[in-house]
Enzyme design. Structure first.
Site, PDB file in Angstrom:
ATOM      1  N   SER A 169       0.840  -1.196   0.000  1.00 54.51           N
ATOM      2  CA  SER A 169       0.000   0.000   0.000  1.00 54.51           C
ATOM      3  C   SER A 169       0.873   1.243   0.000  1.00 54.51           C
ATOM      4  O   SER A 169       2.060   1.168  -0.341  1.00 54.51           O
ATOM      5  CB  SER A 169      -0.940  -0.035   1.202  1.00 54.51           C
ATOM      6  OG  SER A 169      -1.940   0.942   1.070  1.00 54.51           O
ATOM      7  N   ASN A 170       0.328   2.377   0.352  1.00 55.29           N
ATOM      8  CA  ASN A 170       1.076   3.635   0.392  1.00 55.29           C
ATOM      9  C   ASN A 170       0.457   4.538   1.458  1.00 55.29           C
ATOM     10  O   ASN A 170      -0.620   4.229   1.975  1.00 55.29           O
ATOM     11  CB  ASN A 170       1.080   4.278  -1.010  1.00 55.29           C
ATOM     12  CG  ASN A 170      -0.331   4.626  -1.448  1.00 55.29           C
ATOM     13  OD1 ASN A 170      -0.967   5.507  -0.872  1.00 55.29           O
ATOM     14  ND2 ASN A 170      -0.851   3.912  -2.447  1.00 55.29           N
ATOM     15  N   PRO A 171       1.132   5.656   1.814  1.00 53.34           N
ATOM     16  CA  PRO A 171       0.666   6.447   2.965  1.00 53.34           C
ATOM     17  C   PRO A 171      -0.472   7.428   2.693  1.00 53.34           C
ATOM     18  O   PRO A 171      -0.728   8.306   3.517  1.00 53.34           O
ATOM     19  CB  PRO A 171       1.920   7.222   3.385  1.00 53.34           C
ATOM     20  CG  PRO A 171       2.978   6.913   2.411  1.00 53.34           C
ATOM     21  CD  PRO A 171       2.402   6.165   1.275  1.00 53.34           C
ATOM     22  N   SER A 172      -1.182   7.301   1.598  1.00 54.45           N
ATOM     23  CA  SER A 172      -2.276   8.256   1.332  1.00 54.45           C
ATOM     24  C   SER A 172      -3.274   8.266   2.492  1.00 54.45           C
ATOM     25  O   SER A 172      -3.715   7.224   2.953  1.00 54.45           O
ATOM     26  CB  SER A 172      -2.982   7.859   0.031  1.00 54.45           C
ATOM     27  OG  SER A 172      -4.131   8.656  -0.136  1.00 54.45           O
ATOM     28  N   ALA A 176      -4.528   7.395  -4.382  1.00 47.16           N
ATOM     29  CA  ALA A 176      -3.183   6.914  -4.722  1.00 47.16           C
ATOM     30  C   ALA A 176      -3.323   5.421  -5.021  1.00 47.16           C
ATOM     31  O   ALA A 176      -3.218   4.579  -4.128  1.00 47.16           O
ATOM     32  CB  ALA A 176      -2.221   7.165  -3.571  1.00 47.16           C
TER      33      ALA A 176
END
Ligand code: C5P
Length: 221
Positions: free
Chosen positions: A29-32, A96
């Site tokens: 995943s990502n930090p959005s 994102a």
């Protein structure tokens, strides 16, 4: 106070990250944070619009009055966006979306091994490009985070994805973009023309964004 210049308009927003599971307990995943998308939702609601947010997993509360469709993966986000696309007049893709997902989703938790392992990834579909291909009269807005050649790359994305404009932002500037309450964006148009906005709150970015979208709507004077 905000003008009710979007009453009756239907605004579809994607927000947050996606999660691409490798096995039942692990994902990429990502930090959005979802803050930018939720700010667009709040601003649209205050201007009288109806709002649907297709949101990846986030830890902030959605604005009252918005319908939220929770999703996890990019494929789920694509389905949900496509389901609501016909309904919409304006689409803002702040999500994102993970670029890749596991080629093979393991149904059981993978045990740890001592050797190096490789994970095969396959590209996710580009949701904005898929929607752009059947844009019709809708106004489509994307976001892009770039570390270099931002305007050029964002203009290319606006063209390829058939977006009216891309809000270019930067991952490296303090207090902005991922997780922050402020953002500093440049609106980039398909022809490469662009407008720099100063750093401001995400809600104020949302106001500028919807002003720009409003100009492009069918019944704008
Ligand atoms: O990742 P990229 O910089 O190409 O993202 C630009 C825009 O395209 C963003 O609005 C993002 O939400 C959207 N996008 C998408 N589906 C993807 C990748 C990006 O809709 N698979």
């Amino acid at each position: 106070f905000a003008p009710k210049d979007m009453s009756g308009k239907k605004v579809l927003i994607s927000a947050g990250p996606t999660r691409e599971y490798l096995d039942p307990v692990r994902f990429i995943s990502n930090p959005s944070s979802g803050k930018m998308g939720f700010a667009v939702a709040e601003e649209a609601l205050s201007r009288g619009a109806e709002v649907v947010i297709v949101s990846g997993p986030v830890s902030i509360a959605a604005p009252a009055g918005a319908k939220v469709v929770p999703v996890e993966s990019a494929l789920q986000m694509k389905d949900a966006m496509e389901q609501h696309f016909e309904w919409s007049d304006v689409v803002v893709m702040t999500a994102a979306v993970a670029d890749y997902r596991a080629a093979d989703l393991k149904t059981e938790k993978q045990a740890k091994v001592s050797e190096h392992i490789s994970i095969e990834l396959v590209p996710n579909p580009d949701i904005l490009a898929a929607l752009g291909a059947r844009k019709g009269q809708r106004v489509l807005v994307g976001f892009a985070m770039e570390t270099h050649a931002g305007v050029e790359r964002a203009a290319g994305k606006a063209q390829r994805k058939n977006a009216d404009f891309i809000c270019l932002n930067y991952p490296t500037r303090e207090g902005t973009a991922f997780g922050g309450d402020d953002n500093q964006v440049t609106f980039v148009f398909p022809d490469g023309s662009h407008e720099d906005l100063p750093r401001m709150s995400k809600r104020e970015v949302a106001r500028h964004l919807l002003d720009e979208a409003r100009k492009r709507m069918q019944d704008s004077e």
